[in-house]
Write an enzyme that holds these catalytic residues in place. Structure first.
Site, short mmCIF file in Angstrom:
data_model
loop_
_atom_site.label_atom_id
_atom_site.label_comp_id
_atom_site.label_asym_id
_atom_site.label_seq_id
_atom_site.Cartn_x
_atom_site.Cartn_y
_atom_site.Cartn_z
N THR A 128 37.33 32.31 58.24
CA THR A 128 36.64 31.34 57.40
C THR A 128 37.27 31.85 55.60
O THR A 128 37.06 31.20 54.96
CB THR A 128 35.28 30.90 57.35
N ARG B 66 32.51 20.36 66.10
CA ARG B 66 31.28 20.95 66.63
C ARG B 66 30.19 20.09 66.22
O ARG B 66 29.17 20.08 66.99
CB ARG B 66 31.05 22.34 66.02
#
Ligand code: ADE
Length: 346
Positions: free
Chosen positions: A163, A222
């Site tokens: 990330t 998600r």
């Protein structure tokens, strides 16, 4: 500090049904919805490597959490028709930890390392020649003066996910022949993902229901799959089990999730910034004290999305609320601050 249960964070939570999420993962590129450009470029790279009978080049996947980096790594292995070993950088403390994995890799297989920016420096340096030449000099014996043994490894594909691409060292970045950035999904793509997941779960859902969930999922599959579970429960208990727009809206409203996917903590943050600090600039610590949350939680779990949708700005003086934030909360940007609102965190 309040302990809040949050449904709209992009990282895994203890409430997630990991098994269900894994079962819903697409298995190949044809099943994969969204990230069109990445998928297309991957398709070409995979096809070319297969035609040459070579392993795929090392691949870096980067971008915000929850967008499918791990899923894509598994898809790559599947499309190449090879096995995959998946691990995460914080569990690789010593070169020996990596060595165990390296020695079990067969030709062309995938070694997937999540959070690859968190590899300890010495492990990273140990990996450079491995990734370049598939060769490693490793001391098997702990005896002082023992000579390292040279291992020739079969060529394999290293897939790193992160990330925080900016935190990768340049030599590490340079080891990846392929680098793909994942981006937030559009509402249309998320609606497709929700419909696919509902189908797999055997839950009836219409276009409106899928859209309603998609709009509140912050661009993140998600989150969409997590919200689908909440709405499925609600539809089952309060209705006939079928999901439509109205049922989805009701279900997510009682979970405190609004039309943009903001939850109570997001709104508390904005309310404090606007009403207590007159829209800012305000320091993170000051805001944190008022919302009774820890500053790091706000910085990592609240601010990124508010920044992304342009509700706040970060300045040298502190955080500032934008007109959009005022409008969303139904407040007037020009008026003086109101007396403090009660905070209703749960
Ligand atoms: N489930 C989670 N992410 C997905 C995606 N990108 N495509 C299809 N199903 C998914």
């Amino acid at each position: 500090m309040l302990m809040r249960k949050r449904w709209v964070v992009p990282t895994p939570t203890e409430n997630d049904d990991e098994q269900m999420l894994v079962a819903l993962r697409p298995r190949n590129l044809d099943e994969y919805i969204g990230q069109r450009e990445v998928v297309e470029r991957l398709r070409i790279a995979i096809e070319a490597a297969k035609q040459r009978g070579e392993p795929l080049e090392h691949l870096l996947l980067y971008g915000p959490p929850g967008l499918g980096k791990t899923t894509l790594a598994h898809i790559v292995a599947n499309e190449m028709g090879v096995g995959i070993i998946a691990t995460t950088a914080p569990s690789l403390e010593r070169a020996g930890d990596v060595m165990g994995y390296l020695l079990s890799l067969k030709r062309g297989e995938v070694l997937f390392v999540d959070e690859v920016h968190r590899l300890p420096r010495h492990v990273e340096e140990f990996l450079y020649p491995v990734l370049e030449m598939f060769r490693v000099d490793f001391n098997i014996s702990k005896r002082p003066g023992a000579k390292p043994h040279r291992f020739e490894l079969p060529p394999f594909t290293f897939i790193g996910a992160t990330t925080k691409a900016g935190n990768l060292s340049k030599p590490m970045r340079d080891r990846f022949g392929l680098k793909f950035r994942l981006d937030f999904y559009s509402v249309e793509e998320l609606a497709q993902i929700v419909k696919r997941a509902a189908d797999l779960l055997g839950v009836p859902i219409d276009e409106g229901g899928a859209n309603e969930i998609a709009r509140r999922s912050r661009g993140t599959p998600r989150i969409a799959n997590r919200l689908l579970r909440r709405v499925r429960d609600y539809a089952q208990v309060k209705s006939d089990g079928k999901i439509n727009a109205e049922i989805a809206r009701q279900a997510l409203t009682i979970e405190g999730i609004d039309e943009l996917g903001l939850d109570q903590l997001d709104r508390d943050y904005l309310t404090v910034l606007i009403c207590e600090f007159n829209g800012g600039p305000a320091g993170l610590e000051a805001i944190a004290a008022m919302v009774q949350e820890d500053a790091r939680t706000l910085e990592e779990m609240v601010e990124p999305f508010l920044l992304q949708i342009g509700f706040i700005r970060r300045t040298h003086q502190g955080r500032v609320a934008t007109v959009k934030a005022y409008q969303h909360l139904g407040l007037e940007p020009t008026k003086l601050p109101q007396p403090s609102l009660p905070l209703t965190g749960n």
